[in-house]
Design an enzyme around this catalytic site. Structure first.
Site, PDB file in Angstrom:
ATOM      1  N   LYS A 165       0.845  -1.197   0.000  1.00 36.98           N
ATOM      2  CA  LYS A 165       0.000   0.000   0.000  1.00 36.98           C
ATOM      3  C   LYS A 165       0.884   1.253   0.000  1.00 36.98           C
ATOM      4  O   LYS A 165       0.671   2.176  -0.770  1.00 36.98           O
ATOM      5  CB  LYS A 165      -0.914  -0.034   1.230  1.00 36.98           C
ATOM      6  N   GLU A 223      10.405  -4.686   4.690  1.00 30.40           N
ATOM      7  CA  GLU A 223      10.469  -6.107   4.317  1.00 30.40           C
ATOM      8  C   GLU A 223      10.196  -6.269   2.820  1.00 30.40           C
ATOM      9  O   GLU A 223      10.906  -6.983   2.107  1.00 30.40           O
ATOM     10  CB  GLU A 223       9.425  -6.922   5.095  1.00 30.40           C
ATOM     11  N   GLY A 246      -4.963  -1.757   4.785  1.00 27.46           N
ATOM     12  CA  GLY A 246      -4.135  -2.872   4.304  1.00 27.46           C
ATOM     13  C   GLY A 246      -4.807  -4.218   4.532  1.00 27.46           C
ATOM     14  O   GLY A 246      -4.852  -5.077   3.651  1.00 27.46           O
ATOM     15  N   ARG A 247      -5.342  -4.416   5.747  1.00 30.31           N
ATOM     16  CA  ARG A 247      -5.934  -5.724   6.059  1.00 30.31           C
ATOM     17  C   ARG A 247      -7.319  -5.901   5.453  1.00 30.31           C
ATOM     18  O   ARG A 247      -7.957  -6.926   5.653  1.00 30.31           O
ATOM     19  CB  ARG A 247      -5.963  -5.938   7.577  1.00 30.31           C
ATOM     20  N   GLU A 299      -5.128  -6.600  14.600  1.00 34.48           N
ATOM     21  CA  GLU A 299      -4.607  -5.280  14.225  1.00 34.48           C
ATOM     22  C   GLU A 299      -5.746  -4.248  14.280  1.00 34.48           C
ATOM     23  O   GLU A 299      -5.508  -3.068  14.474  1.00 34.48           O
ATOM     24  CB  GLU A 299      -3.977  -5.341  12.819  1.00 34.48           C
ATOM     25  N   HIS A 325      -5.477 -33.219  17.307  1.00 30.82           N
ATOM     26  CA  HIS A 325      -4.345 -34.033  17.766  1.00 30.82           C
ATOM     27  C   HIS A 325      -3.222 -33.159  18.296  1.00 30.82           C
ATOM     28  O   HIS A 325      -2.084 -33.606  18.420  1.00 30.82           O
ATOM     29  CB  HIS A 325      -3.860 -34.925  16.623  1.00 30.82           C
ATOM     30  N   LYS A 362       9.094  -0.899  14.377  1.00 28.27           N
ATOM     31  CA  LYS A 362       9.712  -0.515  13.098  1.00 28.27           C
ATOM     32  C   LYS A 362      10.786   0.555  13.336  1.00 28.27           C
ATOM     33  O   LYS A 362      11.887   0.471  12.801  1.00 28.27           O
ATOM     34  CB  LYS A 362       8.654   0.073  12.155  1.00 28.27           C
TER      35      LYS A 362
HETATM   36  O1  F6P Z   1       2.936  -2.794   9.708  1.00 26.60           O
HETATM   37  C1  F6P Z   1       1.609  -3.106   9.583  1.00 26.60           C
HETATM   38  C2  F6P Z   1       1.124  -2.804   8.197  1.00 26.60           C
HETATM   39  O2  F6P Z   1       1.042  -1.430   8.024  1.00 26.60           O
HETATM   40  C3  F6P Z   1      -0.187  -3.470   7.890  1.00 26.60           C
HETATM   41  O3  F6P Z   1      -1.273  -2.777   8.352  1.00 26.60           O
HETATM   42  C4  F6P Z   1      -0.112  -3.611   6.425  1.00 26.60           C
HETATM   43  O4  F6P Z   1      -1.044  -4.523   5.925  1.00 26.60           O
HETATM   44  C5  F6P Z   1       1.317  -4.050   6.257  1.00 26.60           C
HETATM   45  O5  F6P Z   1       2.028  -3.311   7.225  1.00 26.60           O
HETATM   46  C6  F6P Z   1       1.909  -3.858   4.909  1.00 26.60           C
HETATM   47  O6  F6P Z   1       1.901  -2.525   4.520  1.00 26.60           O
HETATM   48  P1  F6P Z   1       2.125  -2.134   3.015  1.00 26.60           P
HETATM   49  O7  F6P Z   1       1.044  -2.737   2.216  1.00 26.60           O
HETATM   50  O8  F6P Z   1       2.077  -0.633   3.001  1.00 26.60           O
HETATM   51  O9  F6P Z   1       3.478  -2.639   2.590  1.00 26.60           O
END
Ligand code: F6P
Length: 546
Positions: free
Chosen positions: A206, A212, A266-267, A352, A383, A511
């Site tokens: 987003k 990452e 995002g979610r 979240e 199990h 972060k």
């Molecule tokens: O760090 C949490 C978050 O902001 C989530 O809410 C989001 O889905 C994820 O990181 C990834 O963010 P992006 O889509 O901006 O890379």
């Protein structure tokens, strides 16, 4: 509704808990043959059976009163009318627009968002069809056989969960992979065995700044460029983001950039172009059916009376256990192997969203908010951790999810799966009394001493709550309905707890500190002042690194 009145409502719920504490569900079922009819609700083929909960008509009435008192319906309508209900980020929350196929406009400040939504859908359709048909190919003219989505959180969990859930709709010669973790093992193991000439990368973020994702994207790009040359990047990368400039500066060509908007959390973004790898993997028609299913659940949520509204009922059940009974966790147990990532997906969606401790206006909440969500598919969970759910000291309300019809004609698998699912909710509710155990052990011919030693170990307390969600088949439309059902459940709970379910400031501190620590991890020379634990760990890390 002021927080004081909310507190009073939770106190009232606690009185209902006290009143019900001396009664078991076993007794409630025995006294009321209509209990299932009273406490189940349907939407289309989806049945929600919530009769195996510690509820009666009075506690349910109190819960619906609470929903009315906090004006869940008004808050829901505010969301759908584009009001900036995400107050801390001053954003509208309109993921429902992404699966809206009606004529009516969806407005933010008087501007209809639908034309832009439809444009992107048309582009998703065109691109996914072209990749599937081979009209779009790699730099060397090879057809794509592997799509690697690089994203994390909402840019990963949604499409990864959906792709797996819809595996029967995928092709063996077009595989979708999901890389999220910054741990190099993830991208390394994913790329191992892939042919760069046949691999398409989708960078999904987003913000297009998430460390990452950007780290993985650069590694993927280097891997591709190493074998096909830098100029091939153009043909092997697409991006999905609200940050179009960020995508451009990474070097993604314009017709491969798929936008979405800041009013999509995002979610809640799997319905947007974040679903692009899903559309490629299962075909656009199936992706659209997934959206349409969710759109139907939206209509149900927007229009059904509270007493028959599935997300409202599920939300209230959760509030009942969290605020009146103090149960801290909630298990999601799909008896549907392809929903194996659904609990992980829901962890982000729920935790979240509602893992908050201040109200909308920034005051400390005076009550419990979001529970810990966890789970694994049945029967594997049986199990592993069901022991605790049946006999542990913590009560874990559970959701069982079950399809009546499997995709595979593999008798007797499905009948066994269904029998296990139904048996678990029955066992949790009924338990096994001392008398029943005694009769069983005597019947097995055990001696008095043996019975004495075993008796208490074999007693099941029962009275353990669960919902069962039973649907016809895990097809795209049903999956859309299920995901939207949980989204709205989370909304209902956020409204009752008076928290902002649409921000996530709690992820920021880690972060920031990781950024600050990076140089100290890379070089022992740059050590700064930390607490003794962090300092000790860093020192030991460097000594192990040699
Ligand atoms: O760090 C949490 C978050 O902001 C989530 O809410 C989001 O889905 C994820 O990181 C990834 O963010 P992006 O889509 O901006 O890379």
């Amino acid at each position: 509704m002021s927080n004081k009145i909310r507190k009073a409502a939770f106190e009232d719920l606690k009185q209902h808990r006290k009143r019900l504490s001396g009664t078991t569900m076993r007794e409630l079922f025995a006294h009321d043959p209509e209990r299932f009819t009273t406490y189940s609700a349907r939407f289309g083929d989806i049945l929600l059976d919530y009769s195996k909960n510690r509820i009666d008509s009075q506690s349910m009435a109190a819960l619906f009163d609470l929903a009315r008192a906090v004006d869940v319906e008004g808050r829901r309508d505010d969301m759908w009318s584009g009001k900036p209900i995400n107050v801390t980020e001053r954003r509208s929350v309109l993921h429902m627009a992404l699966r809206h196929f009606g004529e009516a406009p969806v407005l933010i400040d008087g501007a209809d968002v639908m034309p832009a939504v439809r444009d992107v859908l048309v582009r998703i359709k065109g691109f996914s069809n072209d990749v599937r048909d081979g009209a779009i190919r790699g730099a060397t003219g090879e057809q794509f056989t592997d799509v690697v989505n690089i994203g994390i959180g909402g840019s990963d969990l949604g499409p990864a969960m959906v792709t797996l859930a819809l595996a029967p709709y995928t092709r063996p010669n077009l595989r979708a992979h999901y890389v999220s973790n910054v741990d190099g093992a993830h991208i390394h193991d994913t790329l191992k065995g892939l042919d760069p000439a046949k691999t398409l990368f989708i960078v999904a973020s987003k913000t297009f700044t998430t460390d990452e994702t950007m780290t993985n994207a650069h590694t993927a790009r280097a891997w591709l460029a190493k074998s096909l040359g830098e100029e091939a990047v153009n043909d092997h990368f697409a991006a999905v983001s609200t940050n179009i400039e960020g995508c451009q500066s990474f070097g993604i060509r314009e017709d491969r950039i798929f936008g979405f908007w800041d009013w999509v959390g995002g979610r809640y973004s799997v319905w947007s172009a974040i679903g692009l790898p899903v559309a490629i993997a299962v075909g656009y028609e199936n992706f659209e059916a997934f959206l349409r299913g969710a759109g139907e659940m939206d209509q149900h949520f927007l229009t059904a009376p509270l007493e028959q509204n599935l997300p409202v009922i599920m939300g209230l059940m959760g509030v009942w256990y969290r605020n009146a009974w103090g149960f801290a966790t909630h298990a999601v147990l799909p008896y549907d192997q392809r929903l194996s990532r659904f609990p992980a997906y829901l962890q982000q969606q729920d935790m979240e969203s509602n893992g908050k401790s201040v109200t909308l206006n920034g005051k400390d909440v005076g009550w419990e908010t979001g529970p810990v969500i966890w789970g694994e598919p049945g029967t594997n969970g049986q199990h592993a951790f069901y022991q605790l759910i049946h006999q542990g000291t913590s009560v874990v309300p559970c959701d069982f999810l079950l399809a009546a019809n499997p995709h595979e004609d593999l008798s007797p698998h499905h009948a066994k799966l269904v029998a296990n699912c139904l048996a678990q909710s029955e066992a949790l509710m009924l338990g096994k009394t001392e008398d029943e155990v005694l009769t069983e052990l005597k019947g097995a011919g055990l001696s008095k001493d043996e019975i004495k030693a075993l008796l208490s170990h074999k007693v099941f307390p029962g009275n353990r709550p669960s919902n069962t969600i039973l649907y016809s088949r895990l097809d795209p439309e049903t999956l859309g309905k299920l995901v939207a059902l949980y989204e709205h459940k989370v909304f209902v709970q956020g409204a009752i707890w008076n928290v902002n379910s649409y921000d996530q400031w709690g992820v920021e501190l880690g972060k920031q500190l990781a950024k600050a620590l990076l140089s100290e991890v890379e070089s022992a020379e740059t050590a700064q002042a930390h607490d003794s634990s962090t300092q000790g760990l860093l020192a030991h890390f460097h000594s192990l690194k040699g």
